[in-house]
Design a protein around this motif. Structure first.
Motif, PDB file in Angstrom:
ATOM      1  N   LYS A 118       0.850  -1.362   0.235  1.00  0.00           N
ATOM      2  CA  LYS A 118       0.041   0.044  -0.022  1.00  0.00           C
ATOM      3  C   LYS A 118       0.889   1.370   0.182  1.00  0.00           C
ATOM      4  N   LYS A 119       1.889   1.380   0.878  1.00  0.00           N
ATOM      5  CA  LYS A 119       2.629   2.578   0.947  1.00  0.00           C
ATOM      6  C   LYS A 119       3.847   2.488  -0.187  1.00  0.00           C
ATOM      7  N   ARG A 178       2.841   7.675 -10.766  1.00  0.00           N
ATOM      8  CA  ARG A 178       1.874   8.866 -10.759  1.00  0.00           C
ATOM      9  C   ARG A 178       1.237   9.159 -12.017  1.00  0.00           C
ATOM     10  N   GLU A 181      -0.933   5.771 -12.833  1.00  0.00           N
ATOM     11  CA  GLU A 181      -2.062   5.585 -12.208  1.00  0.00           C
ATOM     12  C   GLU A 181      -2.888   6.790 -11.898  1.00  0.00           C
ATOM     13  N   ARG A 183      -2.601  10.709 -10.401  1.00  0.00           N
ATOM     14  CA  ARG A 183      -2.386  11.344  -9.050  1.00  0.00           C
ATOM     15  C   ARG A 183      -3.252  10.944  -7.827  1.00  0.00           C
ATOM     16  N   GLU A 184      -4.574  10.944  -7.961  1.00  0.00           N
ATOM     17  CA  GLU A 184      -5.508  10.561  -6.957  1.00  0.00           C
ATOM     18  C   GLU A 184      -5.388   9.291  -6.643  1.00  0.00           C
ATOM     19  N   ASN A 185      -5.243   8.255  -7.755  1.00  0.00           N
ATOM     20  CA  ASN A 185      -5.131   6.942  -7.459  1.00  0.00           C
ATOM     21  C   ASN A 185      -3.789   6.511  -6.796  1.00  0.00           C
ATOM     22  N   TYR A 187      -1.812   8.364  -4.793  1.00  0.00           N
ATOM     23  CA  TYR A 187      -1.838   8.887  -3.334  1.00  0.00           C
ATOM     24  C   TYR A 187      -2.954   8.308  -2.476  1.00  0.00           C
ATOM     25  N   LYS A 188      -4.126   7.678  -3.147  1.00  0.00           N
ATOM     26  CA  LYS A 188      -5.020   6.970  -2.501  1.00  0.00           C
ATOM     27  C   LYS A 188      -4.420   5.667  -2.006  1.00  0.00           C
ATOM     28  N   ALA A 189      -3.582   4.948  -2.894  1.00  0.00           N
ATOM     29  CA  ALA A 189      -2.994   3.674  -2.384  1.00  0.00           C
ATOM     30  C   ALA A 189      -1.809   4.009  -1.489  1.00  0.00           C
ATOM     31  N   SER A 190      -1.190   5.044  -1.576  1.00  0.00           N
ATOM     32  CA  SER A 190      -0.338   5.278  -0.685  1.00  0.00           C
ATOM     33  C   SER A 190      -0.547   5.638   0.823  1.00  0.00           C
TER      34      SER A 190
END
Length: 190
Positions: A118-119, A178, A181, A183-185, A187-190
């Motif tokens: 995830k990170k 980035r 995927e 930007r939103e996806n 950072y959502k998964a990070s």
């Protein structure tokens, strides 16, 4: 990572071969290049390319491409840093451990890059630094085995160059993820 986003064909075997050819081509094309900043020790970008192949294509392609690259250089192609070649170049006091390190780092970094986490940013940072640390460790240990007085001096000289290469690899990988995927996806998964 890369192979999860792009497939050249529907055949996994053909995708593997294409990825391997691209990886070996990158090593042959970029392996001889050496960067120098002022009076500091010049450094090769070879470790960056070896880890790039392993992290982006997986451990199988990363390891096999590094092995093929080393074999081609030993066979006589002028593809090692500074356009060197031959078995004599590989088995010098300052090179041998690093070439073994390339193989070990390709296996380890490629394996860890294939594990979904995830990170993503933290994982990518750890993989790039782990790979470069392993190369530096094996290179330093080989030098220490031959000449203990010189080992720490070589490690100190290479340390900053490896940190720069690991950081560059992280930036390139995160920028790619980035982009692919969004930007939103990302950072959502990070």
């Amino acid at each position: 990572m890369f192979k999860n986003y792009f497939a050249f064909t529907k055949s996994p075997a053909l995708n593997f071969i294409i990825g391997l050819v691209i990886s070996v081509g990158l090593l042959i094309g970029l392996g001889p290049l050496v960067v120098s900043f002022g009076k500091e020790l010049p450094f090769s970008i070879l470790s960056l390319v070896v880890l790039f192949n392993a992290i982006w294509w997986g451990w199988q392609i990363g390891f096999l491409s590094a092995l093929i690259y080393i074999a081609l250089g030993i066979a006589g192609l002028h593809i090692f840093p500074n356009y060197e070649f031959g078995i004599k170049h590989v088995f010098t006091i300052t090179n041998c451990g690093y070439y073994f390190g390339f193989l070990a780092a390709a296996l380890l970094a490629g394996y860890f890059a294939e594990i979904p986490r995830k990170k993503k940013m933290l994982n990518t940072l750890a993989i790039w630094f782990l790979g470069h640390a392993l190369i530096l460790l094996l290179g330093g240990l080989y030098i220490y085995r031959i000449n203990p007085e010189r080992a720490w001096a070589f490690v100190q000289l290479d340390l900053s160059a490896y940190a720069v290469k690991a950081t560059a690899g992280l930036i390139i990988t995160v920028a790619f993820l980035r982009f692919v995927e969004g930007r939103e996806n990302f950072y959502k998964a990070s």
